[in-house]
Design a protein around this motif. Structure first.
Motif, PDB file in Angstrom:
ATOM      1  N   ASP A  61       0.844  -1.196   0.000  1.00 47.66           N
ATOM      2  CA  ASP A  61       0.000   0.000   0.000  1.00 47.66           C
ATOM      3  C   ASP A  61       0.876   1.242   0.000  1.00 47.66           C
ATOM      4  O   ASP A  61       2.074   1.175   0.269  1.00 47.66           O
ATOM      5  N   PHE A  62       0.232   2.398  -0.275  1.00 53.13           N
ATOM      6  CA  PHE A  62       1.001   3.640  -0.209  1.00 53.13           C
ATOM      7  C   PHE A  62       1.458   3.874   1.226  1.00 53.13           C
ATOM      8  O   PHE A  62       0.728   3.636   2.192  1.00 53.13           O
ATOM      9  N   ALA A  63       2.657   4.358   1.389  1.00 53.75           N
ATOM     10  CA  ALA A  63       3.178   4.731   2.701  1.00 53.75           C
ATOM     11  C   ALA A  63       4.260   5.787   2.508  1.00 53.75           C
ATOM     12  O   ALA A  63       4.818   5.928   1.421  1.00 53.75           O
ATOM     13  N   HIS A  64       4.545   6.508   3.549  1.00 53.31           N
ATOM     14  CA  HIS A  64       5.609   7.508   3.486  1.00 53.31           C
ATOM     15  C   HIS A  64       6.980   6.854   3.569  1.00 53.31           C
ATOM     16  O   HIS A  64       7.944   7.346   2.999  1.00 53.31           O
ATOM     17  N   LYS A 100       8.536   0.925  -7.044  1.00 54.80           N
ATOM     18  CA  LYS A 100       7.490   0.892  -8.072  1.00 54.80           C
ATOM     19  C   LYS A 100       6.197   1.532  -7.568  1.00 54.80           C
ATOM     20  O   LYS A 100       5.446   2.120  -8.347  1.00 54.80           O
ATOM     21  N   CYS A 101       5.940   1.395  -6.278  1.00 53.29           N
ATOM     22  CA  CYS A 101       4.701   1.929  -5.701  1.00 53.29           C
ATOM     23  C   CYS A 101       4.826   3.398  -5.298  1.00 53.29           C
ATOM     24  O   CYS A 101       3.887   3.972  -4.738  1.00 53.29           O
ATOM     25  N   GLY A 102       5.987   3.993  -5.561  1.00 52.35           N
ATOM     26  CA  GLY A 102       6.153   5.414  -5.289  1.00 52.35           C
ATOM     27  C   GLY A 102       6.456   5.765  -3.840  1.00 52.35           C
ATOM     28  O   GLY A 102       6.313   6.922  -3.435  1.00 52.35           O
ATOM     29  N   ILE A 103       6.889   4.790  -3.058  1.00 51.50           N
ATOM     30  CA  ILE A 103       7.257   5.067  -1.673  1.00 51.50           C
ATOM     31  C   ILE A 103       8.643   5.708  -1.665  1.00 51.50           C
ATOM     32  O   ILE A 103       9.583   5.154  -2.231  1.00 51.50           O
ATOM     33  N   MET A 104       8.762   6.830  -1.010  1.00 50.71           N
ATOM     34  CA  MET A 104       9.957   7.666  -1.153  1.00 50.71           C
ATOM     35  C   MET A 104      11.126   7.281  -0.251  1.00 50.71           C
ATOM     36  O   MET A 104      12.271   7.624  -0.539  1.00 50.71           O
ATOM     37  N   HIS A 105      10.861   6.575   0.834  1.00 45.82           N
ATOM     38  CA  HIS A 105      11.934   6.358   1.827  1.00 45.82           C
ATOM     39  C   HIS A 105      11.971   4.887   2.249  1.00 45.82           C
ATOM     40  O   HIS A 105      10.957   4.328   2.665  1.00 45.82           O
ATOM     41  N   PHE A 106      13.138   4.282   2.163  1.00 45.29           N
ATOM     42  CA  PHE A 106      13.345   2.886   2.573  1.00 45.29           C
ATOM     43  C   PHE A 106      14.404   2.878   3.671  1.00 45.29           C
ATOM     44  O   PHE A 106      15.538   3.314   3.456  1.00 45.29           O
ATOM     45  N   ILE A 107      14.019   2.398   4.856  1.00 48.62           N
ATOM     46  CA  ILE A 107      14.913   2.375   6.016  1.00 48.62           C
ATOM     47  C   ILE A 107      15.165   0.919   6.396  1.00 48.62           C
ATOM     48  O   ILE A 107      14.214   0.161   6.619  1.00 48.62           O
ATOM     49  N   ILE A 108      16.415   0.525   6.481  1.00 46.40           N
ATOM     50  CA  ILE A 108      16.725  -0.884   6.692  1.00 46.40           C
ATOM     51  C   ILE A 108      17.810  -1.076   7.761  1.00 46.40           C
ATOM     52  O   ILE A 108      18.719  -0.262   7.900  1.00 46.40           O
ATOM     53  N   ILE A 109      17.662  -2.183   8.505  1.00 47.97           N
ATOM     54  CA  ILE A 109      18.653  -2.535   9.516  1.00 47.97           C
ATOM     55  C   ILE A 109      19.743  -3.380   8.873  1.00 47.97           C
ATOM     56  O   ILE A 109      19.471  -4.435   8.309  1.00 47.97           O
ATOM     57  N   SER A 110      20.978  -2.916   8.965  1.00 48.65           N
ATOM     58  CA  SER A 110      22.140  -3.671   8.505  1.00 48.65           C
ATOM     59  C   SER A 110      22.922  -4.101   9.750  1.00 48.65           C
ATOM     60  O   SER A 110      22.324  -4.628  10.690  1.00 48.65           O
ATOM     61  N   ALA A 111      24.204  -3.894   9.793  1.00 50.04           N
ATOM     62  CA  ALA A 111      24.998  -4.279  10.963  1.00 50.04           C
ATOM     63  C   ALA A 111      26.282  -3.483  11.009  1.00 50.04           C
ATOM     64  O   ALA A 111      26.833  -3.092   9.968  1.00 50.04           O
ATOM     65  N   ILE A 112      26.787  -3.261  12.206  1.00 43.29           N
ATOM     66  CA  ILE A 112      28.063  -2.592  12.366  1.00 43.29           C
ATOM     67  C   ILE A 112      29.155  -3.421  11.676  1.00 43.29           C
ATOM     68  O   ILE A 112      29.173  -4.636  11.749  1.00 43.29           O
ATOM     69  N   GLY A 113      30.019  -2.745  10.941  1.00 44.86           N
ATOM     70  CA  GLY A 113      31.100  -3.437  10.241  1.00 44.86           C
ATOM     71  C   GLY A 113      30.691  -4.085   8.936  1.00 44.86           C
ATOM     72  O   GLY A 113      31.453  -4.867   8.359  1.00 44.86           O
ATOM     73  N   ALA A 114      29.488  -3.757   8.432  1.00 51.66           N
ATOM     74  CA  ALA A 114      29.030  -4.344   7.169  1.00 51.66           C
ATOM     75  C   ALA A 114      29.976  -3.971   6.036  1.00 51.66           C
ATOM     76  O   ALA A 114      30.245  -2.793   5.801  1.00 51.66           O
ATOM     77  N   LEU A 136      19.898  -0.004  -6.613  1.00 52.99           N
ATOM     78  CA  LEU A 136      18.496   0.163  -7.020  1.00 52.99           C
ATOM     79  C   LEU A 136      18.134   1.630  -7.251  1.00 52.99           C
ATOM     80  O   LEU A 136      17.114   1.932  -7.860  1.00 52.99           O
ATOM     81  N   GLU A 137      18.989   2.540  -6.741  1.00 55.90           N
ATOM     82  CA  GLU A 137      18.758   3.988  -6.866  1.00 55.90           C
ATOM     83  C   GLU A 137      17.368   4.364  -6.357  1.00 55.90           C
ATOM     84  O   GLU A 137      16.550   4.956  -7.057  1.00 55.90           O
ATOM     85  N   LEU A 138      17.112   4.007  -5.116  1.00 51.68           N
ATOM     86  CA  LEU A 138      15.850   4.359  -4.464  1.00 51.68           C
ATOM     87  C   LEU A 138      15.788   5.871  -4.246  1.00 51.68           C
ATOM     88  O   LEU A 138      16.824   6.529  -4.156  1.00 51.68           O
ATOM     89  N   PRO A 139      14.591   6.445  -4.160  1.00 54.51           N
ATOM     90  CA  PRO A 139      14.496   7.891  -3.922  1.00 54.51           C
ATOM     91  C   PRO A 139      15.266   8.320  -2.665  1.00 54.51           C
ATOM     92  O   PRO A 139      15.951   9.328  -2.672  1.00 54.51           O
ATOM     93  N   GLN A 140      15.138   7.524  -1.602  1.00 53.09           N
ATOM     94  CA  GLN A 140      15.870   7.811  -0.373  1.00 53.09           C
ATOM     95  C   GLN A 140      16.113   6.504   0.379  1.00 53.09           C
ATOM     96  O   GLN A 140      15.174   5.761   0.662  1.00 53.09           O
ATOM     97  N   LEU A 141      17.353   6.240   0.686  1.00 52.40           N
ATOM     98  CA  LEU A 141      17.738   5.011   1.385  1.00 52.40           C
ATOM     99  C   LEU A 141      18.488   5.369   2.662  1.00 52.40           C
ATOM    100  O   LEU A 141      19.487   6.087   2.630  1.00 52.40           O
ATOM    101  N   SER A 142      17.991   4.866   3.793  1.00 55.05           N
ATOM    102  CA  SER A 142      18.667   5.063   5.077  1.00 55.05           C
ATOM    103  C   SER A 142      19.069   3.692   5.616  1.00 55.05           C
ATOM    104  O   SER A 142      18.222   2.808   5.780  1.00 55.05           O
ATOM    105  N   ILE A 143      20.353   3.520   5.876  1.00 57.50           N
ATOM    106  CA  ILE A 143      20.893   2.259   6.376  1.00 57.50           C
ATOM    107  C   ILE A 143      21.339   2.466   7.816  1.00 57.50           C
ATOM    108  O   ILE A 143      22.142   3.358   8.099  1.00 57.50           O
ATOM    109  N   VAL A 144      20.802   1.650   8.723  1.00 59.35           N
ATOM    110  CA  VAL A 144      21.210   1.752  10.124  1.00 59.35           C
ATOM    111  C   VAL A 144      22.097   0.549  10.455  1.00 59.35           C
ATOM    112  O   VAL A 144      21.786  -0.582  10.123  1.00 59.35           O
ATOM    113  N   ARG A 145      23.215   0.836  11.111  1.00 54.37           N
ATOM    114  CA  ARG A 145      24.200  -0.201  11.426  1.00 54.37           C
ATOM    115  C   ARG A 145      24.370  -0.338  12.945  1.00 54.37           C
ATOM    116  O   ARG A 145      25.318   0.204  13.516  1.00 54.37           O
ATOM    117  N   PRO A 146      23.470  -1.042  13.607  1.00 53.19           N
ATOM    118  CA  PRO A 146      23.597  -1.182  15.055  1.00 53.19           C
ATOM    119  C   PRO A 146      24.671  -2.183  15.450  1.00 53.19           C
ATOM    120  O   PRO A 146      25.028  -3.068  14.681  1.00 53.19           O
TER     121      PRO A 146
END
Length: 268
Positions: A61-64, A100-114, A136-146
């Motif tokens: 579905d649509f989401a921010h 493809k669905c036009g969602i502008m921001h993708f936030i994903i959990i990665s890992a420290i030292g990736a 993939l050249e997403l509109p906005q990609l945020s990678i968190v490395r805990p």
């Protein structure tokens, strides 16, 4: 008001994030894509039980923003192929659908030292995931490395629990360059992801390291000072001024008006 999609809402961070977003004033809708039902209900929450092997565009579905909290362990995956399917293939597929669905921001959990150059298989896989997400050249990609995540899990993981006890005991010794390796609470990581969604950098790709994530918090709301009533209605100010004299020529003259009206009627 915002809407969000959380993928992997049954894990340690995903569970904390779903509850946080549902209780948030900023979000009116939270959709969870999960392989099983949640033990949590909320009026804002919609849970879609899906097989990630069969996810389609119509399931998104649509989401921010999309928060991707997918992840497993080698013990659960049993094979490297299955591990990479969950930790790489599924997130990439979901990110592609979100784009493809036009969602502008993708936030994903990665890992420290990736890093794909890492000597550790886990970090190497996470490095591969990050590189392919960027491609993939997403509109906005945020990678968190805990660093190591701590919190109350539904399942007991002996290896992680042992590491958690050890690192918590050694926390005071993690100073200077080692500070980034301090364990981070799952609830704090969930809060950091929300802060990133609302106030994070608008760059195409941003990577947030564990030390930065551990200090993130919501900005304090600015409270506007009430204007004193005497300043809003300062009647004394008006009393000080003398009234402006009225021009006698402008005063309404009934007799003159009657003469003008009568003359106009005669002219007709």
């Amino acid at each position: 008001m915002r809407s969000a999609i959380v993928v992997g809402g049954t894990g340690l961070v995903g569970t904390a994030l779903v509850k946080l977003l549902c209780d948030s004033e900023e979000y009116v809708s939270v959709t969870v894509l999960s392989r099983r039902k949640l033990d949590f209900e909320h009026p804002k929450l919609t849970v879609k039980v899906r097989s990630f092997d069969q996810l389609e565009e119509k399931d998104i579905d649509f989401a921010h923003e999309v928060f991707c909290c997918l992840g497993t362990t080698m013990k659960k995956a049993k094979t490297k192929e299955q591990f990479e399917k969950i930790d790489v293939e599924y997130p990439l597929h979901i990110a592609s659908l979100a784009k493809k669905c036009g969602i502008m921001h993708f936030i994903i959990i990665s890992a420290i030292g990736a890093s794909e150059k890492s000597a550790f298989y886990y970090n190497k896989v996470k490095g591969k995931l990050e590189r392919e997400l960027m491609a993939l050249e997403l509109p906005q990609l945020s990678i968190v490395r805990p660093s190591l995540l701590v919190g109350d899990r539904m399942e007991f993981r002996l290896g992680e629990k042992t590491g958690e006890w050890l690192l918590k005991g050694l926390n005071p010794f993690f100073i200077g360059p080692l500070k980034k390796y301090r364990p981070i609470e799952a609830t704090q990581l969930a809060l950091a992801m929300k802060v990133i969604a609302l106030f994070g950098k608008k760059s195409p790709v941003t990577i947030y390291e564990s030390q930065q994530l551990s200090t993130m918090k919501m900005p304090e709301a600015k409270v506007e000072k009430a204007i004193p009533r005497e300043q809003l209605f300062n009647w004394d100010k008006f009393k000080e001024k003398e009234p402006t004299p009225i021009d006698e020529e402008v005063v309404f003259n009934q007799e003159r008006l009657r003469k003008i009206k009568t003359k106009n009627e005669l002219d007709k």
